[in-house]
Scaffold this active site. Structure first.
Site, mmCIF file in Angstrom:
data_model
loop_
_atom_site.group_PDB
_atom_site.id
_atom_site.type_symbol
_atom_site.label_atom_id
_atom_site.label_comp_id
_atom_site.label_asym_id
_atom_site.label_seq_id
_atom_site.Cartn_x
_atom_site.Cartn_y
_atom_site.Cartn_z
ATOM 1 C CE LYS A 57 -4.375 -1.462 0.393
ATOM 2 N NZ LYS A 57 -5.490 -1.017 -0.490
ATOM 3 C CB SER A 109 -0.245 -8.126 -0.886
ATOM 4 O OG SER A 109 -1.094 -8.906 -0.059
#
Length: 328
Positions: free
Chosen positions: A51, A304
């Site tokens: 992110k 991720s």
């Protein structure tokens, strides 16, 4: 939709602010699958997840006046952490709205970075309503977790790095929630390797993008606790970027059970020596559960994030019941 030039511009903008993460071979998964498998170690980012790329790109695109007003977003944890980090780096301030489903370890990290944290309701949609109120009443600048061109372009830089590290990549496995990561990676990979398959991976319960793709447009879904808590939340009924991009570019969406996600977390720890949160482990989970219908290699999968509660992680790797009421 976001194009290759947008992603390349984002890369030039965020260089020096993020880590260009390695893509490493997984001998264990390569043996299991019978094709070369590479792991994109995006959980090595400073804030523990991919992110940071999108949040940094979006913050750097703002004017000084906009940064001075402060930024706000709804988050399941990782975007909030990334946006708080990026805002503090440029002298801005972040307000992060999260639902009661967000794990405490993620909430506390957002607070540690100096953000104003608001816990609102029991869903991402509830948190988003508070975001919109703060924009209207206090003039904050909204930088959403996924449905924003600068966010998608920032996440797309992962796709550029995958193709550079694995030029003959044939299949890319990407965690799928609101679609910022999947849309960005697919846009980059498809622009450079049009024949490569990009497959989104998500949990069975409350998979908003999957339900929306099946319905032909954004729909509301009920949120449930999940080991892949970062993949929860809706995509927004007024979705402007990620739905259309995912519909156009994703070749498939694969759903995973809580048991399969837990197995992915365990494999990551035992065989890859990596600590992953549930959302970060869905690519591994899909491979070891043989959930990809036609698997062509070489394969790249995005790990991720790593921001899992460590007590939960210990329970999972020891094969105990997890806190969302599912046997692992």
């Amino acid at each position: 939709m976001i194009g290759l030039n947008d992603i390349q511009d984002a890369r030039s903008r965020i260089v020096g602010h993020i880590i260009s993460t390695p893509l490493v071979c997984s001998p264990a998964l390569s043996d299991i699958c019978g094709v070369a498998v590479g792991l994109k170690l995006e959980h090595y980012q400073t804030t523990g997840s991919f992110k940071l790329r999108g949040a940094t790109n979006a913050i750097l695109e703002l004017s000084e006046a906009e940064r001075a007003r402060g930024v706000v977003a709804a988050s399941t944890g990782n975007h909030g952490r990334a946006l708080s980090h990026a805002a503090r780096a440029v002298g801005s301030r972040a307000t992060i709205c999260m639902s009661r489903l967000v794990p405490e370890n993620k909430v506390s990290e957002v607070r540690r970075l100096g953000a104003d944290v608001r816990i609102i309701g029991n869903s991402q949609d509830d948190a988003q309503e508070e975001v919109e109120r703060l924009v209207a009443e206090n003039g904050l600048v909204m930088l959403p977790a996924f449905d924003h061109p600068a966010i998608v372009a920032g996440q797309g830089t992962i796709g550029l790095e995958i193709v550079e590290a694995m030029p003959d990549v044939t299949t890319v496995l990407v965690p799928l929630s609101g679609g910022g990561l999947a849309a960005g990676v697919a846009a980059a990979v498809k622009a450079l390797r049009p024949n490569a398959k990009v497959i989104g991976l998500t949990m069975e319960r409350g998979a908003a993008m999957k339900a929306s793709l099946d319905a032909g447009g954004p729909v509301l879904v009920e949120e449930f606790p999940s080991l892949a808590d970062s993949l929860g939340g809706g995509i927004g009924l007024d979705n402007k970027v990620t739905f259309a991009t995912c519909r156009a570019l994703l070749d498939d969406v694969v759903l995973l059970s809580e048991r399969e996600i837990a197995a992915g977390i365990r494999h990551a720890y035992a065989r890859e020596r990596e600590i992953l949160e549930g959302a970060g482990a869905v690519g591994i989970a899909a491979l070891i559960a043989n959930k990809i219908a036609v698997l062509r290699g070489p394969v790249a999968l995005v790990l991720s994030g790593r921001n899992i509660d460590m007590d939960m992680h210990r329970r999972i790797v020891n094969g105990m019941s997890n806190s969302v009421g599912q046997e692992t």
